[in-house]
Design a protein around this motif. Sequence first.
Motif, PDB file in Angstrom:
ATOM      1  N   GLU A 711       0.553  -1.001  -0.069  1.00 16.75           N
ATOM      2  CA  GLU A 711       0.190  -0.069  -0.014  1.00 16.75           C
ATOM      3  C   GLU A 711       1.090   1.540  -0.222  1.00 16.75           C
ATOM      4  N   ALA A 715       0.797   3.371  -3.243  1.00 17.22           N
ATOM      5  CA  ALA A 715       0.018   4.508  -2.126  1.00 17.22           C
ATOM      6  C   ALA A 715       0.403   6.467  -3.164  1.00 17.22           C
ATOM      7  N   ARG A 719      -4.749   7.158  -9.792  1.00 17.14           N
ATOM      8  CA  ARG A 719      -5.708   6.065  -9.358  1.00 17.14           C
ATOM      9  C   ARG A 719      -6.702   5.878 -11.165  1.00 17.14           C
ATOM     10  N   ALA A 741      -5.047  -0.415  -4.537  1.00 24.18           N
ATOM     11  CA  ALA A 741      -5.356   0.928  -4.117  1.00 24.18           C
ATOM     12  C   ALA A 741      -5.792   0.795  -6.032  1.00 24.18           C
TER      13      ALA A 741
END
Length: 791
Positions: A711, A715, A719, A741
């Motif tokens: 993660e 991070a 997206r 994610a």
Amino acid sequence: MTDTIASAHLKTIEQRLLWLSHWMIHNANHLRPKTEGIKIGGHQASCASMVSIMTALYFSALRPEDRVAVKPHAGPVFHAMQYLMGNLDREKMQNFRGYGGVQSYPSRTKDVDDVDFSTGSVGLGVAITSFASMVQDYIAGKPWGSDLRAGRMIALMGDAEMDEGNIHECLQEGWKHDLRNVWWIIDYNRQSLDGVMREGLWNRIEKLFQAFGWDVLRVKYGVLQQAAFAEPGGERLREWIDACPNQLYSALTFSGGAEWRKRLMDDLGDQGDVTALIEARSDAELAALMENLGGNCVETMAAQFAGIDHDHPVCFLAYTVKGWGTPIAGHKDNHGGLMTRAQMRDWQAHMAVPEGQEWEPFATVPDPAALRDALRQVPFFAAGPRRHQTPALTVPALPAPSGAEQSTQAAFGKILDELARGDSDLAQRIVTTSPDVTGTTGLGAWVNRRKLWARQQRKDLFREHKIPSTAKWDFSPEGQHIELGIAEMNLFLQLAAAGLSGHLFGKRLIPVGTVYDPFVCRGLDALNYACYQDARFLIAGTPSGVTLAPEGGAHQSISTPLIGMAQDGLASFEPAFAEELAAIIGWSFDYLQREGAGMPDPRTSLADDRGGAVYLRLTTRPIEQATLPPEAAQGAIDGAYWLREPGPNCEVVIAYQGAVAPEAIAAAGLIAEHRRDVAVLAVTSADRLHAGWTAAQRLRRQGQAAASHAEALLATLPRHASIVTVIDGHPATLSWLGGVAGHRSIALGVDSFGQTGTIVDLYRHYGIDTGGIVTAVSALTEGPVMAPAWA
């Protein structure tokens, strides 16, 4: 009969263990509240056939340095024994096969009493005793092990376990290594789960063991039978017993004394002395006589054990009655059968156990104080807990091997060779082993420097005759490589035994094994068994994948990365570069020595990094060594690092593991001509990454704050970015990365058997070459199609 405990005490202990083991099973199945309505089980009949053997063994023969692998279905007898000795709480007994109670089968890691070897995977608990004996001899031949007090490695086994192939493989390996100090005690009750054993099996068993140099003791008659044979007519009775088919003997046992009398009189009556012998006994006495086989006679077994005055391997073929002493003795369905409530009530009266005192250890003992005093004198128990604790060895710095191009297999060999050149405490405790693939898996240089182990010196006659060879195969007690035959089950059992050496013998070893990677699957049961015991070792599977191109599909592994991820107690890695590998091996040598067990991610708040075994998936393909970022060493240990970090507008991440690094890096270069901020994620351990991610999710569901390394890495990734994963192995290994994610992803890899060819041919065929990666990116993301001319 024995110097340690009186015969009368042995009989009392035998009856106490018979009762307590059966009561704990009865309680679990008939008395303890149930919520699921299913049978708990517990194998009462298998316990009964072992109780005399185990009483004689533990209370008259064993010494503290001896180690025992208990027959899985006799686990309740073992726990009843520990309970009788005050080493196990009643609550654990009452919760047999329940959560927090004693385990179904003896377990080193799950049970709290003094289990030497976990058992339950049929045959493996037997075979590991031979390899433990070899490890004991290995240690005894070293200067730092000369004070070792040799014990006997003992397996209690069922006759049906002789069908297991690993038993036969193990026997041959033991013969090659001059096996000693091993006892295998066969509960020859001639009944298995599905039926009655074939006639004459005893003869085959004896010949098998004798062929490999074992002494075989057939323990067929108890003291009652031996006395009867000395009476007039007794020899005819012996002949009848020897000729009686297994099924008939079992059926008559279940039917009882009256049926014994009828059949014996039909077959032997009207013969004077024989008739008198039979008629002189009541039905109960006649049944007791006929069921008094050697393995059900504690006096006979104790005498047999006491009679061994040498260190040759011994097989005791102990004839028993399955279910001996209980109402279900001899019945063909008694393997998984249980006494009914009514049968237990009647049997309780027969055993003279007062109502309300079922759990009392000394309920039926006439003189509890005298028995307690005798138990305190038993040598095996008087020493207290026998699991040793050993200090950790310091791990020296392991520099990455130099070389502009090299394979991970070659780098692995160079790292071990560098250790072999030195004289660190760690190097002295490393023991390597391989199933006849030593020279082709990178261990050659180590073996040339550290030699091969054998109990007796053996010179390399090729060298004496000045025949050139790269292999210097000298055998001696000082050697540090155990060469095995082509049997991967033996490999993992050898690693398991060596990986338990600290606890078993008080001398820590660092076991390192090698195997052709696809053949990890051949030894998978033994690998799982080793990890279940929390044995500590490093196994290198090499060469791996279709990267072993010319060898074809039979030698090209597909599923092993998933095995590495799924196997509990095993941390798996697949590095691409020598620098990564050096960091991982250094970490592994420390990880093998940590106390406890767990599979953590050290970069999270869940740090539960308590150690385990390690699996390296390596390859023979030389690749150009990349210039790695400063964080690469720690990242390689944690499971991944950015070889090329994502920018704020990153559109594509190529995540690779292992040998396909050059293709992934080249593809990133091509894609970067048309895409922004293309990133490359170097994954060295999908296993460590995934374990940390799932652990973090579990903690968050429990309301705790947690973040995993996976993660943290993803991070900062936008997206809208897409992830393409690639591995020379099953694509599912990395396919989960997109879910960390919420990124779109596609997984490339190998999911069918390969064929012969070049690496270029096979990479192209499976779409894991540079062109295949570029094409996958084009299919997954918006933008121009960039398939190169060679795709």
